[in-house]
Design an enzyme around this catalytic site. Structure first.
Site, PDB file in Angstrom:
ATOM      1  N   ARG A   1       1.249   0.794  -2.438  1.00 32.86           N
ATOM      2  CA  ARG A   1       2.713   0.290  -2.213  1.00 32.86           C
ATOM      3  C   ARG A   1       3.318   1.405  -3.084  1.00 32.86           C
ATOM      4  NH1 ARG A   1       3.096  -5.682  -3.086  1.00 32.86           N
ATOM      5  NH2 ARG A   1       1.645  -4.711  -4.351  1.00 32.86           N
TER       6      ARG A   1
ATOM      7  N   GLU B   1       0.009  -8.521 -11.447  1.00 31.98           N
ATOM      8  CA  GLU B   1       0.749  -9.799 -11.174  1.00 31.98           C
ATOM      9  C   GLU B   1      -0.691 -10.358  -9.774  1.00 31.98           C
ATOM     10  OE1 GLU B   1       4.348 -10.579  -8.741  1.00 31.98           O
ATOM     11  OE2 GLU B   1       5.412  -8.747 -10.470  1.00 31.98           O
TER      12      GLU B   1
ATOM     13  N   ARG C   1       9.824   1.446  -8.334  1.00 32.58           N
ATOM     14  CA  ARG C   1       9.674  -0.021  -7.612  1.00 32.58           C
ATOM     15  C   ARG C   1       8.559   0.426  -6.774  1.00 32.58           C
ATOM     16  NH1 ARG C   1      14.539  -3.436  -6.532  1.00 32.58           N
ATOM     17  NH2 ARG C   1      15.327  -1.920  -5.513  1.00 32.58           N
TER      18      ARG C   1
ATOM     19  N   LYS D   1       3.271 -14.453 -12.387  1.00 33.17           N
ATOM     20  CA  LYS D   1       3.218 -13.169 -13.814  1.00 33.17           C
ATOM     21  C   LYS D   1       2.261 -13.799 -14.404  1.00 33.17           C
ATOM     22  CE  LYS D   1       7.231 -11.148 -10.988  1.00 33.17           C
ATOM     23  NZ  LYS D   1       7.184 -11.605  -9.879  1.00 33.17           N
TER      24      LYS D   1
ATOM     25  N   ASP E   1      -1.885  -7.527  -7.979  1.00 30.54           N
ATOM     26  CA  ASP E   1      -1.172  -6.289  -7.466  1.00 30.54           C
ATOM     27  C   ASP E   1      -1.869  -5.471  -9.191  1.00 30.54           C
ATOM     28  OD1 ASP E   1       0.283  -7.066  -6.374  1.00 30.54           O
ATOM     29  OD2 ASP E   1       1.726  -7.347  -7.463  1.00 30.54           O
TER      30      ASP E   1
ATOM     31  N   ASN F   1      -0.924 -13.055  -6.572  1.00 34.54           N
ATOM     32  CA  ASN F   1      -0.383 -13.931  -5.852  1.00 34.54           C
ATOM     33  C   ASN F   1      -0.689 -14.593  -5.471  1.00 34.54           C
ATOM     34  OD1 ASN F   1       2.965 -11.887  -5.815  1.00 34.54           O
ATOM     35  ND2 ASN F   1       1.201 -10.339  -6.105  1.00 34.54           N
TER      36      ASN F   1
END
Length: 315
Positions: free
Chosen positions: A226, A282, A234, A126, A274, A284
């Protein structure tokens, strides 16, 4: 002589083989003739300043019912491995912090660690986005609840999340008139003792939270969007989102070009960005996913590109 690959991961019996990116990597390595070894966090140790692991020989299959076989485990110096995949899922807790210190000893003694242990420690998924604030929507990280409430009042609709979550867990959408806002902030900050992240809500989430995969700083040309389902905001697949592949936009490529060189410099060989709309949310680095979904939709072999990279570094 065949190369050897160790994988440090969560228990392999618990994965969802149809969509597991670590399994895709292991299948590709095995196809290339690598010998596979498997361990979990409990199998690591340090002996006289050297990294050891209780490694089990591993065979994998692309079979949803019988995807692995393990032989008896043996204690082995990790430096005997050509490469080690560090693929434990978040959260990045104190025990995983210690794991990176063990892996750093193996790296010192010659093993290639994917991703670099120091990079794993430094690149919180984050917080690390804030090294590239030009790519990000308005964001605040704070423990102070009054400061977080000020941010919410300034931006109206916000998303609030902990720094150590994954899969959409612990994420809240809120607003300045939300009667639950104080309770949410108390929970996330543990009454002012833990950082929470507040981010301006991006309505573009309705079109998907895009996962962009980078291999040694270079983007795969397609992202997996997504898309939230039902009333859930979400997009995470683990939270019920639907995955839809898309070519990278010019903005996606610009974000990748901003972030990729620094990730490469830090030894972050396989990373997932992301992106919601035009904004990075984000980075990852611990166990990015979506290989299998993108491979299936576009006829790619992303793990093949990853192992081309790994083998070039070993060469």
């Amino acid at each position: 002589m065949a190369r050897t690959l160790a994988v440090l991961m969560d228990p392999i019996a618990t994965i969802a083989p149809k969509k597991d990116s670590t399994l895709a990597m292991l299948l590709e390595a095995q196809r290339r003739g690598w010998q596979l070894r498997y361990c979990t966090q409990g199998d690591l140790a340090i002996r006289a300043g050297e990294a050891w692991a209780r490694l089990a020989a591993l065979t994998v299959r692309d079979d949803p019912h019988r995807w692995f076989e393990l032989e008896a485990a043996q204690w082995t110096p990790l430096a005997q491995m050509d490469a080690v995949l560090a693929r434990k899922d978040p959260p990045f807790d104190s025990q995983f912090l210690y794991d990176t210190m063990v892996l750093e000893l193996a790296q010192r003694d010659g093993a290639l660690i994917v991703n670099d242990p120091r990079g794993l420690r430094d690149a919180n998924e984050k917080l690390f986005t804030q090294h590239f604030a030009q790519c990000c929507a308005p964001t605040l990280v704070a423990r102070d609840r009054a400061e977080l409430r000020r941010f919410v009042a300034e931006h109206g609709q916000v998303v609030l999340k902990p720094l150590d979550g994954m899969g959409g867990r612990g994420i809240f959408r809120s607003h300045h008139n939300d009667p639950n806002l104080n309770s949410i902030l108390e929970t996330l900050t543990q009454n002012g003792h833990a950082f929470a992240l507040a981010q301006k809500y991006l309505p573009e989430i309705a079109s998907g939270d895009k996962r962009i995969l980078l291999i040694d700083g270079e983007p795969v040309p397609y992202a997996l969007a997504r898309i939230p389902q039902g009333d859930d905001f979400r997009g995470n697949l683990a939270a019920g989102g639907r995955g839809e592949g898309r070519p990278l936009s010019e903005r996606d490529r610009w974000i990748a070009a901003q972030v990729g060189p620094e990730l490469k410099r830090r030894g972050m060989i396989f990373v997932g960005l992301d992106v919601i709309g035009d904004w990075l949310t984000e980075i990852n680095v611990t166990s990015p996913t979506c290989i299998r979904e993108l491979d299936a939709q576009f006829g790619l072999t992303i793990a093949g590109s990853l192992f081309d990279c790994i083998e070039s570094k070993l060469a």
